[in-house]
Design a protein around this motif. Sequence first.
Motif, PDB file in Angstrom:
ATOM      1  N   GLN A 120       1.050  -0.953  -0.151  1.00 28.91           N
ATOM      2  CA  GLN A 120       0.089   0.029  -0.068  1.00 28.91           C
ATOM      3  C   GLN A 120       0.596   1.212   0.030  1.00 28.91           C
ATOM      4  O   GLN A 120       2.418   1.399   0.850  1.00 28.91           O
ATOM      5  N   MET A 121       0.233   2.058  -1.166  1.00 31.49           N
ATOM      6  CA  MET A 121       0.818   4.088  -1.171  1.00 31.49           C
ATOM      7  C   MET A 121       1.002   4.880  -0.663  1.00 31.49           C
ATOM      8  O   MET A 121      -0.433   4.754  -1.594  1.00 31.49           O
ATOM      9  N   ASN A 122       0.803   5.431   0.478  1.00 34.05           N
ATOM     10  CA  ASN A 122       0.153   6.257  -0.053  1.00 34.05           C
ATOM     11  C   ASN A 122       0.714   7.682   0.139  1.00 34.05           C
ATOM     12  O   ASN A 122       2.514   7.126  -0.426  1.00 34.05           O
ATOM     13  N   TYR A 123       0.630   8.589  -0.083  1.00 34.92           N
ATOM     14  CA  TYR A 123       2.146  10.258  -0.052  1.00 34.92           C
ATOM     15  C   TYR A 123       2.629  10.187  -1.405  1.00 34.92           C
ATOM     16  O   TYR A 123       3.601  10.537  -0.663  1.00 34.92           O
ATOM     17  N   LEU A 124       2.263   9.748  -2.175  1.00 35.07           N
ATOM     18  CA  LEU A 124       2.675   9.224  -3.397  1.00 35.07           C
ATOM     19  C   LEU A 124       3.962  10.147  -3.527  1.00 35.07           C
ATOM     20  O   LEU A 124       3.115  11.718  -3.916  1.00 35.07           O
TER      21      LEU A 124
END
Length: 119
Positions: free
Chosen positions: A81-85
């Motif tokens: 899960q990749m957030n604030y890319l």
Amino acid sequence: QVQVVESGGGLAQPGGSLRLSCAASVTIFNFYIMGWYRQAPGKQRELVASITDAGNINYADSVKGRFTISTDNGKNTLYLQMNYLKPEDTAVYYCNANERYAGISYDYWGQGTQVTVSS
């Protein structure tokens, strides 16, 4: 033959989110460690995050607090899960699974999935 297949890449805006999946053709209980790597153009492949069979997790400093690695044993799948890319997260992301049997280490790689972060 063991296979791992990534999915979920694509285009995201800065600050956005994406979830990568890595489906294994065998039970992931077979693997000593699984991880996500990435390679940006002109750069070496680098470790992003990893998880061992004991549940020990490691993140690259550049993604700590933004990315989360996890597994679903019932689906034989690894996630990222990749957030604030950020634009600097742009790369081809690869799934890796390592199996150790009779003193021999086997590495399995997926074909990679492109992640592009751009406005």
